[in-house]
Design an enzyme around this catalytic site. Structure first.
Site, PDB file in Angstrom:
ATOM      1  N   LYS A  84       0.825  -1.213   0.000  1.00 26.12           N
ATOM      2  CA  LYS A  84       0.000   0.000   0.000  1.00 26.12           C
ATOM      3  C   LYS A  84       0.859   1.263   0.000  1.00 26.12           C
ATOM      4  O   LYS A  84       0.350   2.343  -0.274  1.00 26.12           O
ATOM      5  CB  LYS A  84      -0.970   0.012   1.177  1.00 26.12           C
ATOM      6  CG  LYS A  84      -0.336   0.167   2.540  1.00 26.12           C
ATOM      7  CD  LYS A  84      -1.421   0.243   3.614  1.00 26.12           C
ATOM      8  CE  LYS A  84      -0.827   0.459   5.000  1.00 26.12           C
ATOM      9  NZ  LYS A  84      -1.872   0.585   6.038  1.00 26.12           N
ATOM     10  N   ASP A  85       2.177   1.138   0.310  1.00 27.90           N
ATOM     11  CA  ASP A  85       3.064   2.291   0.295  1.00 27.90           C
ATOM     12  C   ASP A  85       3.583   2.623  -1.105  1.00 27.90           C
ATOM     13  O   ASP A  85       4.150   3.702  -1.315  1.00 27.90           O
ATOM     14  CB  ASP A  85       4.278   2.058   1.205  1.00 27.90           C
ATOM     15  CG  ASP A  85       3.911   2.010   2.679  1.00 27.90           C
ATOM     16  OD1 ASP A  85       2.863   2.574   3.047  1.00 27.90           O
ATOM     17  OD2 ASP A  85       4.676   1.398   3.460  1.00 27.90           O
ATOM     18  N   ARG A 133      -9.502   6.220   6.303  1.00 30.03           N
ATOM     19  CA  ARG A 133     -10.156   5.745   7.518  1.00 30.03           C
ATOM     20  C   ARG A 133     -11.054   6.818   8.112  1.00 30.03           C
ATOM     21  O   ARG A 133     -12.169   6.532   8.573  1.00 30.03           O
ATOM     22  CB  ARG A 133      -9.110   5.304   8.543  1.00 30.03           C
ATOM     23  CG  ARG A 133      -8.385   4.021   8.175  1.00 30.03           C
ATOM     24  CD  ARG A 133      -7.299   3.677   9.175  1.00 30.03           C
ATOM     25  NE  ARG A 133      -6.621   2.436   8.812  1.00 30.03           N
ATOM     26  CZ  ARG A 133      -5.320   2.238   8.924  1.00 30.03           C
ATOM     27  NH1 ARG A 133      -4.542   3.207   9.408  1.00 30.03           N
ATOM     28  NH2 ARG A 133      -4.776   1.085   8.578  1.00 30.03           N
ATOM     29  N   ARG A 154       0.621   9.903  14.173  1.00 37.01           N
ATOM     30  CA  ARG A 154       1.657   9.157  13.462  1.00 37.01           C
ATOM     31  C   ARG A 154       2.435   8.357  14.484  1.00 37.01           C
ATOM     32  O   ARG A 154       2.205   8.450  15.679  1.00 37.01           O
ATOM     33  CB  ARG A 154       2.593  10.116  12.715  1.00 37.01           C
ATOM     34  CG  ARG A 154       2.064  10.571  11.359  1.00 37.01           C
ATOM     35  CD  ARG A 154       3.208  10.947  10.444  1.00 37.01           C
ATOM     36  NE  ARG A 154       4.086   9.803  10.184  1.00 37.01           N
ATOM     37  CZ  ARG A 154       5.251   9.902   9.552  1.00 37.01           C
ATOM     38  NH1 ARG A 154       5.701  11.089   9.172  1.00 37.01           N
ATOM     39  NH2 ARG A 154       5.978   8.836   9.330  1.00 37.01           N
ATOM     40  N   ARG A 160       1.199   4.477  18.834  1.00 37.72           N
ATOM     41  CA  ARG A 160      -0.225   4.672  18.561  1.00 37.72           C
ATOM     42  C   ARG A 160      -1.094   4.017  19.634  1.00 37.72           C
ATOM     43  O   ARG A 160      -2.048   4.631  20.129  1.00 37.72           O
ATOM     44  CB  ARG A 160      -0.566   4.131  17.172  1.00 37.72           C
ATOM     45  CG  ARG A 160       0.141   4.897  16.053  1.00 37.72           C
ATOM     46  CD  ARG A 160      -0.264   4.406  14.687  1.00 37.72           C
ATOM     47  NE  ARG A 160       0.532   5.038  13.645  1.00 37.72           N
ATOM     48  CZ  ARG A 160       0.088   5.328  12.426  1.00 37.72           C
ATOM     49  NH1 ARG A 160      -1.163   5.051  12.094  1.00 37.72           N
ATOM     50  NH2 ARG A 160       0.887   5.890  11.541  1.00 37.72           N
ATOM     51  N   CYS A 247      -1.957   7.794  -2.191  1.00 33.11           N
ATOM     52  CA  CYS A 247      -2.418   6.980  -1.067  1.00 33.11           C
ATOM     53  C   CYS A 247      -2.844   7.834   0.124  1.00 33.11           C
ATOM     54  O   CYS A 247      -3.331   7.312   1.108  1.00 33.11           O
ATOM     55  CB  CYS A 247      -1.345   5.984  -0.641  1.00 33.11           C
ATOM     56  SG  CYS A 247       0.115   6.724   0.082  1.00 33.11           S
TER      57      CYS A 247
END
Length: 322
Positions: A84-85, A133, A154, A160, A247
């Site tokens: 996904k990066d 999200r 982040r 997180r 993205c």
């Protein structure tokens, strides 16, 4: 690929705990396939050192460019990325030799007191660094008749989850695949169903990349490739590219394979674009035969993107204010 069987293959990886874990799994598989030693070469990317939020620094490629530069300079033989990066445009000098079997693609909620999303109180503060999200969580909350506050965060998994443990946030949302890979799945209080929150294109999948000129290494790494994962992720990334969205945009996409018994004949692709406040979503799906080629998977993604654009998706991608 160097023909000496005792010559180590150098695997380029980011330094994070998650990156090292997933690269370690790939290294083990490559050792088994080739009989060659594999050594991890730790590389720091811009995304690792910047403290800005991904939406501010562009998101696309910030975890990838340094690894690709190391490949092109001959400092490593291959690299492992979270798929996904990766930017949707593939450099001509490099090739994704393998996309191994995909991990769980879903997003996962880690909430205080073991709460699910539906059990969170009205006004709950939820941490995420992802516009995708944010848009879908707000939409999901609206459907449940509640209000949430999303907080941009982040940091690594420990950082997180720490926001929840110290009481600063009611919950955070992370990729289930990452938590599974580092042995933290026990902390998940709910796996968010894809019917409510579509993942990022390629979420849960890895890309094993090397020089396009290294035919021997491409053939060896290709033994790790999972055809269904490649077909699904290719369609998802085709949709993303056709929507001309990086993205960091609020775009979700997921392809799966509804089975008739044990027979898989079709692939279903779902896509979503929404405003950050969740007030408006364009969410569509399409189903077709399981793609037998790169071009067929790409075509399915473009087809769905065209339908989404016709329904107004382009205007929603430009919406950033709540």
């Amino acid at each position: 690929m160097n023909s000496r069987s005792d010559q180590p293959l150098r695997l380029g990886t980011r330094r994070s705990k998650l990156a090292m874990s997933q690269s370690g799994h790939v290294a083990d598989a490559v050792r088994e396939i080739t009989g060659r030693p594999v050594e991890l070469v730790e590389i720091t990317t811009y995304g690792d050192v910047s403290r800005e939020h991904l939406a501010q620094i562009g998101g696309t490629g910030v975890f990838v460019t340094a690894l690709r530069d190391a490949l092109l300079r001959g400092e490593v033989d291959f690299a492992v990325h979270s798929l996904k990066d990766l930017p949707t445009a593939q450099p001509e000098d490099l090739v994704i030799a393998a996309m191994p079997l995909r991990e769980d693609p879903r997003d996962a909620l880690v909430a205080r007191d073991g709460l699910t999303f539906e059990q969170l109180p009205d006004g709950a503060r939820i941490g995420t660094g992802s516009p995708r999200r944010t848009a879908q969580l707000n939409h999901h909350a609206r459907a449940l008749g509640k209000r949430i506050e999303t907080v941009a965060i982040r940091g690594n998994v420990d950082t997180r989850i720490g926001y929840v443990r110290d009481g600063g946030l009611d919950a955070v949302v992370l990729a289930a695949a990452g938590l599974n890979r580092i042995g933290r799945s026990a902390e998940v209080t709910e796996y968010l169903p894809v019917d409510s929150v579509l993942p990022a294109p390629g979420q849960g999948a890895l890309a094993v990349e090397c020089l396009a000129s290294d035919a021997d290494l491409i053939a060896a790494l290709g033994r790790l490739d999972d055809p269904h994962t490649r077909a699904a992720v290719t369609a998802e990334r085709s949709l993303l590219a056709a929507l001309e969205a990086g993205c960091s945009a609020p775009v979700g996409a997921y392809a799966d394979f509804p089975a008739d018994g044990e027979i898989v004949n079709e692939m279903r692709l779902r896509g979503v674009v929404g405003t950050l406040d969740g007030a408006t979503l364009v969410q569509l799906s399409t189903t077709g035969p399981v793609p037998q080629s790169y071009d067929e998977a790409m075509a399915l993604g473009r087809e769905l993107a065209d339908e989404m654009l016709a329904k107004g998706a382009a205007g929603l991608m430009g919406e950033r204010s709540l």
